[in-house]
Design a protein around this motif. Sequence first.
Motif, PDB file in Angstrom:
ATOM      1  N   GLN A   1       2.082  -7.962  -0.342  1.00  0.00           N
ATOM      2  CA  GLN A   1       1.236  -7.716   0.830  1.00  0.00           C
ATOM      3  C   GLN A   1       1.868  -8.326   2.085  1.00  0.00           C
TER       4      GLN A   1
ATOM      5  N   ASN B   1       4.749  -6.408   3.301  1.00  0.00           N
ATOM      6  CA  ASN B   1       4.349  -5.166   3.964  1.00  0.00           C
ATOM      7  C   ASN B   1       4.157  -5.342   5.465  1.00  0.00           C
TER       8      ASN B   1
ATOM      9  N   THR C   1      -0.147   2.599  10.615  1.00  0.00           N
ATOM     10  CA  THR C   1       0.128   4.017  10.427  1.00  0.00           C
ATOM     11  C   THR C   1      -0.586   4.620   9.225  1.00  0.00           C
ATOM     12  N   THR C   2      -0.650   5.960   9.221  1.00  0.00           N
ATOM     13  CA  THR C   2      -1.221   6.658   8.077  1.00  0.00           C
ATOM     14  C   THR C   2      -0.350   6.452   6.847  1.00  0.00           C
ATOM     15  N   GLU C   3       0.953   6.198   7.020  1.00  0.00           N
ATOM     16  CA  GLU C   3       1.793   6.040   5.827  1.00  0.00           C
ATOM     17  C   GLU C   3       1.569   4.690   5.161  1.00  0.00           C
ATOM     18  N   LYS C   4       1.237   3.690   5.950  1.00  0.00           N
ATOM     19  CA  LYS C   4       0.830   2.408   5.347  1.00  0.00           C
ATOM     20  C   LYS C   4      -0.496   2.605   4.616  1.00  0.00           C
ATOM     21  N   ASN C   5      -1.418   3.380   5.234  1.00  0.00           N
ATOM     22  CA  ASN C   5      -2.715   3.638   4.599  1.00  0.00           C
ATOM     23  C   ASN C   5      -2.569   4.431   3.305  1.00  0.00           C
ATOM     24  N   ALA C   6      -1.494   5.227   3.214  1.00  0.00           N
ATOM     25  CA  ALA C   6      -1.258   6.016   2.000  1.00  0.00           C
ATOM     26  C   ALA C   6      -0.800   5.122   0.848  1.00  0.00           C
ATOM     27  N   GLY C   7      -0.409   3.891   1.152  1.00  0.00           N
ATOM     28  CA  GLY C   7      -0.001   2.967   0.101  1.00  0.00           C
ATOM     29  C   GLY C   7       1.496   2.794  -0.027  1.00  0.00           C
ATOM     30  N   LEU C   8       2.235   3.306   0.964  1.00  0.00           N
ATOM     31  CA  LEU C   8       3.693   3.115   0.918  1.00  0.00           C
ATOM     32  C   LEU C   8       3.994   1.625   0.952  1.00  0.00           C
ATOM     33  N   THR C   9       4.900   1.217   0.081  1.00  0.00           N
ATOM     34  CA  THR C   9       5.343  -0.172   0.069  1.00  0.00           C
ATOM     35  C   THR C   9       6.779  -0.214   0.527  1.00  0.00           C
TER      36      THR C   9
ATOM     37  N   GLY D   1       8.824   1.025  -2.150  1.00  0.00           N
ATOM     38  CA  GLY D   1       8.495   2.440  -2.261  1.00  0.00           C
ATOM     39  C   GLY D   1       9.348   3.297  -1.346  1.00  0.00           C
TER      40      GLY D   1
ATOM     41  N   LYS E   1       9.181   3.901  10.769  1.00  0.00           N
ATOM     42  CA  LYS E   1       8.339   4.714   9.888  1.00  0.00           C
ATOM     43  C   LYS E   1       9.183   5.700   9.085  1.00  0.00           C
ATOM     44  N   MET E   2       8.876   5.818   7.791  1.00  0.00           N
ATOM     45  CA  MET E   2       9.619   6.740   6.930  1.00  0.00           C
ATOM     46  C   MET E   2       9.466   8.180   7.402  1.00  0.00           C
ATOM     47  N   GLN E   3       8.242   8.577   7.765  1.00  0.00           N
ATOM     48  CA  GLN E   3       8.007   9.989   8.100  1.00  0.00           C
ATOM     49  C   GLN E   3       8.712  10.412   9.395  1.00  0.00           C
TER      50      GLN E   3
END
Lengths: 377, 100
Positions: free
Chosen positions: A122, A125, A132-140, A143, A238-240
């Motif tokens: 945690q 992270n 971001t939405t990608e953190k909310n998606a659970g990306l670690t 990951g 951000k990955m995306q």
Amino acid sequence: MTGAYVHGIGMTKFGKLESSLKELLLEACTEALNDAGRPKIDAVYVGNFMGGSISNQEILGAIVANDLGLGYIPSTKVEGACASGGIALRQGLLGIMSGEYDTVLVAGAEKMKHAETADVTQAINAAMDTTTTEKNAGLTFPGFFGVLANRYFHETDATKEHLARVALKNRQNGVNNPLAQFPKPTTLEEIMAARMITDPLGLFDCSPMTDGAAAIVISRKKSPIHVRASSQVSGPTKMQDAVNLLSIPAIGESGRLAYEKAGLGPEDIDVVEIHDCFSMTEIIAIEELGFYNPLEGWKAVEEGRTQVNGEKPVNTSGGLLSRGHPIGATGIAQVYQLVRQLRGNAANQVDGTPRIALAQNLGGTGSYSTVHILERV
Amino acid sequence: MKIYSCCGNDSIAKKYNCAVCGKSEFEEKEVSDNGTVYSFTKIHIAPAEFAHIAPYNVVLVDLDEADAKVTSRMEEDVAIGDKVTLDRIEDGAYIYKKAS
């Protein structure tokens, strides 16, 4: 050319240690100061990432200055995720290059093993953009590199076995390094069969949680080891938003800048410490730093080119994967190993005593990268 | 899915300034949620706040109607190239499912 020279180095054992964050930091600093002959220190920089969140301990700069009796000098804690150490070193170098300081003590330290894995994951992270939405998606953090690895496999003929070969090489190197976290040899089979952390990355593909510290004394006064270049850049958070997922532009750009400042190219580098936070990251980094072509780093691994006796020895210390990864200390520990290589007394000493060495330290999922090039003069 | 565009770059997230021209006004357009799996991972070791749903899939989706990607979570296992679509938005996360 920075006109700054390395005068002393120090490093604690890496692993699960009884010592507190403060004790680790002071132990590494004392060794570096003694190695440098106890010079007068004009400033202190400390790289650290989670002292506040995990150990409830900040003001590390002032603690070093005060407990080591360095006087009323400026001291600063530097945070740049896993690149905290590399950025701290660069800040020290800039202090010398500006003319403000003659001699600077730079250290990095982290204490992680006392905390629960979920809590450390945690805290790590925090090195992503957490809005971001990608953190909310659970990306670690791991990951991200798992997603990258699966795409790398898709676009090349690389497989999980190539990742395992990186982990195996770094473990073999770590076994010979008395300061490394993992002294136990392993096999390709054990690595391939290890439990999954984030598909396709298994336990041995991921750098561990580690306690440890490292320190270095730099000065404008001459020594046999010159810091020929220092560079730092920021990259995508951000990955995306990655334009090309298989490129980590912060690594490539920091390398390009460092080569330009040093007047050197990848072919001139004799020995390398790079940021193998994951086995996949080492393959991307040897491509980004120009040692091998994009999407061909896995072939160099397969052919053994990055082993200690190979054409481009990478992570002779064992790297983050086996030396261990006390986050704030890593960037300094890389330089510790390279100074030992240039002095000719390193664990896994490269034959013929190397002359030019390169360290690359990564923060976040490509958010920060520093490169330092050292030269034996 | 809303897309923010400037200087040929598409993103599902709006930045303060375009990295190319520096302007803060982005062209906004609405595109289909449908996409293709660009890559993925199954996360077994999760941070504390997601530990109760582990293991779970994080999937990078390449949107069909924009040059942009979306990081999503999926309950089903997927392979690169699979067609997927938005199922719901939950706690600020895009939850995708396989397109039927």
